[in-house]
Design a protein around this motif. Structure first.
Motif, mmCIF file in Angstrom:
data_model
loop_
_atom_site.group_PDB
_atom_site.id
_atom_site.type_symbol
_atom_site.label_atom_id
_atom_site.label_comp_id
_atom_site.label_asym_id
_atom_site.label_seq_id
_atom_site.Cartn_x
_atom_site.Cartn_y
_atom_site.Cartn_z
ATOM 1 N N CYS A 47 -3.251 -4.895 -9.009
ATOM 2 C CA CYS A 47 -2.753 -3.917 -8.572
ATOM 3 C C CYS A 47 -3.872 -2.700 -9.162
ATOM 4 C CB CYS A 47 -1.574 -3.780 -9.686
ATOM 5 S SG CYS A 47 -0.459 -2.481 -8.935
ATOM 6 N N PHE A 48 -3.961 -1.657 -8.225
ATOM 7 C CA PHE A 48 -4.783 -0.582 -8.715
ATOM 8 C C PHE A 48 -4.242 0.622 -8.294
ATOM 9 C CE2 PHE A 48 -7.156 0.406 -4.818
ATOM 10 C CZ PHE A 48 -7.104 -0.959 -4.293
ATOM 11 N N ARG A 49 -4.433 1.763 -8.999
ATOM 12 C CA ARG A 49 -3.922 3.081 -8.646
ATOM 13 C C ARG A 49 -5.110 4.201 -8.665
ATOM 14 N NH1 ARG A 49 1.155 6.049 -11.115
ATOM 15 N NH2 ARG A 49 -0.087 6.112 -13.080
ATOM 16 N N ILE A 50 -5.320 4.950 -7.525
ATOM 17 C CA ILE A 50 -6.154 5.739 -7.595
ATOM 18 C C ILE A 50 -5.884 7.278 -7.304
ATOM 19 C CG2 ILE A 50 -8.300 6.660 -5.975
ATOM 20 C CD1 ILE A 50 -8.961 3.624 -5.482
ATOM 21 N N PRO A 51 -6.049 8.141 -8.339
ATOM 22 C CA PRO A 51 -5.838 9.396 -8.145
ATOM 23 C C PRO A 51 -6.463 10.153 -6.929
ATOM 24 C CG PRO A 51 -7.016 9.328 -10.018
ATOM 25 C CD PRO A 51 -7.060 7.972 -9.516
ATOM 26 N N LEU A 52 -5.905 10.712 -5.833
ATOM 27 C CA LEU A 52 -6.429 10.886 -4.561
ATOM 28 C C LEU A 52 -7.090 12.243 -4.749
ATOM 29 C CD1 LEU A 52 -3.480 9.876 -2.101
ATOM 30 C CD2 LEU A 52 -5.826 8.697 -2.389
ATOM 31 N N ALA A 53 -6.713 13.195 -5.809
ATOM 32 C CA ALA A 53 -7.391 14.713 -5.816
ATOM 33 C C ALA A 53 -8.695 14.402 -6.397
ATOM 34 C CB ALA A 53 -6.303 15.305 -6.407
ATOM 35 N N HIS A 54 -9.085 13.153 -7.124
ATOM 36 C CA HIS A 54 -10.391 13.117 -7.736
ATOM 37 C C HIS A 54 -11.468 13.341 -6.731
ATOM 38 C CE1 HIS A 54 -13.587 11.670 -10.313
ATOM 39 N NE2 HIS A 54 -12.892 11.828 -11.303
ATOM 40 N N ILE A 55 -12.300 13.896 -7.194
ATOM 41 C CA ILE A 55 -13.647 14.381 -6.142
ATOM 42 C C ILE A 55 -14.201 13.135 -6.048
ATOM 43 C CG2 ILE A 55 -15.291 14.820 -8.140
ATOM 44 C CD1 ILE A 55 -15.950 17.165 -6.211
ATOM 45 N N ASP A 56 -14.337 12.062 -6.767
ATOM 46 C CA ASP A 56 -14.804 10.933 -6.407
ATOM 47 C C ASP A 56 -14.100 9.833 -5.731
ATOM 48 O OD1 ASP A 56 -17.382 11.487 -7.111
ATOM 49 O OD2 ASP A 56 -17.190 11.302 -9.205
ATOM 50 N N LEU A 105 -2.758 6.760 -4.606
ATOM 51 C CA LEU A 105 -2.633 5.466 -3.618
ATOM 52 C C LEU A 105 -2.629 4.486 -4.698
ATOM 53 C CD1 LEU A 105 -4.595 3.351 -1.839
ATOM 54 C CD2 LEU A 105 -2.730 4.886 -0.928
ATOM 55 N N THR A 106 -1.653 3.587 -4.320
ATOM 56 C CA THR A 106 -1.206 2.443 -5.205
ATOM 57 C C THR A 106 -1.219 1.131 -4.382
ATOM 58 O OG1 THR A 106 0.178 3.823 -6.422
ATOM 59 C CG2 THR A 106 0.384 1.463 -7.084
ATOM 60 N N VAL A 107 -1.969 0.261 -4.662
ATOM 61 C CA VAL A 107 -2.296 -1.080 -3.924
ATOM 62 C C VAL A 107 -1.826 -2.150 -4.788
ATOM 63 C CG1 VAL A 107 -3.878 -2.534 -2.621
ATOM 64 C CG2 VAL A 107 -4.014 -0.058 -2.420
ATOM 65 N N GLN A 108 -1.126 -3.156 -4.330
ATOM 66 C CA GLN A 108 -0.924 -4.369 -5.041
ATOM 67 C C GLN A 108 -1.067 -5.548 -4.109
ATOM 68 O OE1 GLN A 108 3.122 -5.463 -5.945
ATOM 69 N NE2 GLN A 108 2.545 -5.753 -8.221
ATOM 70 N N VAL A 151 0.962 -1.274 -0.194
ATOM 71 C CA VAL A 151 0.076 0.078 -0.031
ATOM 72 C C VAL A 151 0.915 1.478 -0.067
ATOM 73 C CG1 VAL A 151 -1.866 1.244 1.101
ATOM 74 C CG2 VAL A 151 -1.637 -1.237 1.352
ATOM 75 N N GLN A 152 1.050 1.877 -1.160
ATOM 76 C CA GLN A 152 2.001 3.160 -1.232
ATOM 77 C C GLN A 152 1.061 4.352 -1.543
ATOM 78 O OE1 GLN A 152 4.988 2.258 -4.178
ATOM 79 N NE2 GLN A 152 5.930 1.011 -2.754
ATOM 80 N N GLU A 182 -6.215 3.363 -12.674
ATOM 81 C CA GLU A 182 -5.571 2.358 -13.241
ATOM 82 C C GLU A 182 -5.684 0.843 -12.556
ATOM 83 O OE1 GLU A 182 -1.989 3.223 -15.629
ATOM 84 O OE2 GLU A 182 -2.224 4.991 -14.443
ATOM 85 N N PHE A 183 -5.946 -0.021 -13.183
ATOM 86 C CA PHE A 183 -6.315 -1.291 -12.749
ATOM 87 C C PHE A 183 -5.340 -2.193 -13.705
ATOM 88 C CE2 PHE A 183 -8.651 -5.341 -13.035
ATOM 89 C CZ PHE A 183 -8.886 -5.871 -11.734
ATOM 90 N N GLN A 184 -4.724 -3.414 -13.002
ATOM 91 C CA GLN A 184 -4.088 -4.397 -13.526
ATOM 92 C C GLN A 184 -4.372 -5.706 -12.886
ATOM 93 O OE1 GLN A 184 -0.092 -3.612 -13.464
ATOM 94 N NE2 GLN A 184 0.089 -2.555 -15.508
ATOM 95 N N ILE A 185 -4.628 -6.867 -13.736
ATOM 96 C CA ILE A 185 -4.871 -8.252 -13.042
ATOM 97 C C ILE A 185 -4.029 -9.110 -13.826
ATOM 98 C CG2 ILE A 185 -6.933 -8.812 -14.355
ATOM 99 C CD1 ILE A 185 -7.700 -10.297 -11.624
ATOM 100 N N GLN A 186 -3.198 -9.890 -13.406
ATOM 101 C CA GLN A 186 -2.211 -10.966 -13.931
ATOM 102 C C GLN A 186 -2.643 -12.275 -13.073
ATOM 103 O OE1 GLN A 186 1.351 -8.968 -13.481
ATOM 104 N NE2 GLN A 186 1.266 -8.215 -15.756
ATOM 105 N N SER A 187 -2.631 -13.333 -13.832
ATOM 106 C CA SER A 187 -3.020 -14.571 -13.215
ATOM 107 C C SER A 187 -2.538 -15.887 -13.969
ATOM 108 C CB SER A 187 -4.354 -14.577 -12.526
ATOM 109 O OG SER A 187 -4.415 -15.670 -12.017
ATOM 110 N N GLU A 188 -1.999 -16.591 -13.344
ATOM 111 C CA GLU A 188 -1.527 -17.824 -14.111
ATOM 112 C C GLU A 188 -2.067 -19.033 -13.016
ATOM 113 O OE1 GLU A 188 2.433 -20.008 -15.467
ATOM 114 O OE2 GLU A 188 2.765 -17.761 -15.161
ATOM 115 N N PRO A 189 -2.789 -20.099 -13.859
ATOM 116 C CA PRO A 189 -3.365 -21.329 -13.110
ATOM 117 C C PRO A 189 -2.347 -21.934 -12.372
ATOM 118 C CG PRO A 189 -4.443 -21.092 -15.428
ATOM 119 C CD PRO A 189 -3.369 -19.990 -15.313
#
Lengths: 194, 130
Positions: free
Chosen positions: A101-110, A35-38, A28-29, A87-94
């Motif tokens: 991983c997702f990133r949220i711009p903190l200044a966005h009103i929503d 704000l970036t979460v992986q 959590v960065q 932004e959003f990323q998903i990677q997976s391997e069976p």
């Protein structure tokens, strides 16, 4: 949609644990802008068809709830990311695991509020089981790392209310030691580029 | 607040443990399980769980086991909470907001009285046998 970023994070970690992840790494960065979460797990992983199904609110493999026609965990997150221009990323391997991983711009009103991270971390760390969870939290230049096994060793068990009260005290001391203002934005960028 | 180390956490636990041993432990066999899937989280289960822990701390009930689980199948009545304890039927309560969580600790666990408005599931089969 969920209310806070902590709610999304907890939902993803719960997915990881339900997928049988023995080792889950949570980053959590927080910077001045993002704000970036992986969440990276070593669970059973998904094929590309299963990923599409997991991202579709009307998609579910029916294994958990045979009569249910929806699966809303990741779709909630996607809806939020879309609303705030994140932004959003998903990677997976069976057989190997999944990384979300997702990133949220903190200044966005929503942009959703961060929520109570101490509570979120406490709840993530006290899910029952023998799995390992590593949480690495960064705010600007400051950071701390939590390892479920180390905390379990220090507290004896993680399920009693007494242990969870002590865990909260410990987490609060870690969180309060982070710098409060003037966060440089370099660290969060690094995680996103990984 | 200075950053606590794991060693300090261990010492704190030992101190609390000694304090606990001094008084009679009442909560040993009590289990609280909170449903914490997407439906639970969206309905506020995180706040409910925190309310349980805060109230247990306030009431000095530190040996109660507080667990999280996935969806119990009652998404329409989240947050859902299961309580198991000696002397009371196993109960699943529904729509447990933080206020109800406090009520459950005070009335159900300490007072051994059911919270009728929130009972969701029948008592377990073992107590239905006559």
């Amino acid at each position: 949609m969920h209310y806070s970023i902590g709610d999304y994070l907890q939902d993803i970690v719960q997915n990881a644990l339900e997928a049988g992840s023995a080792y889950t790494n949570v980053e959590v960065q927080e910077t001045d802008r993002f704000l970036t979460v992986q969440v990276k797990d070593t669970g059973k992983g998904m094929s590309s068809e299963e990923i599409s199904q997991a991202l579709d609110p009307y998609g579910t493999n029916g294994s958990k709830h045979p009569k249910r026609k929806v699966g809303l965990g990741l779709p909630f997150l996607l809806q939020c990311i879309e609303a705030v221009g994140g932004e959003f990323q998903i990677q997976s391997e069976p057989g190997k695991g999944t990384s979300v991983c997702f990133r949220i711009p903190l200044a966005h009103i929503d942009a959703p509020p961060l929520g109570n991270l101490v509570e979120t971390f406490r709840q993530i760390l006290t899910y029952p089981g023998t799995h390992e969870i590593r949480i690495h939290r960064t705010r600007g230049k400051d950071s701390y790392t939590l390892l479920r096994s180390e905390l379990k060793e220090a507290l004896g068990d993680l399920e009693s209310a007494g242990s969870q009260a002590l865990l909260k005290e410990y987490l609060e001391s870690q969180e309060n030691a982070l710098e409060k203002e003037g966060i440089p934005q370099i660290e969060g960028e690094k995680l996103w580029q990984k | 607040m200075a950053k606590m180390t794991l060693e300090e956490l261990k010492k704190l636990r030992e101190t609390k443990k000694r304090e606990l041993e001094k008084r009679e432990v009442t909560g040993k066999d009590i289990e609280i399980t909170v449903g914490m899937a997407t439906c639970g989280i969206a309905a506020g289960a995180k706040q409910t769980l925190s309310a349980f822990l805060n109230e247990l701390e306030a009431q000095n009930l530190s040996n109660v086991v507080v667990r999280q689980t996935g969806c119990m199948g009652y998404c329409y009545a989240e947050p859902t909470v299961e309580i198991r304890m000696p002397g009371m039927p196993d109960i699943i309560y529904g729509k447990v907001d933080p206020e109800t969580a406090v009520k459950i600790v005070r009335k159900h666990i300490l007072g051994k009285v059911l919270i009728n408005d929130h009972i969701l599931d029948k008592p377990a089969a073992d107590i239905m046998k006559k």
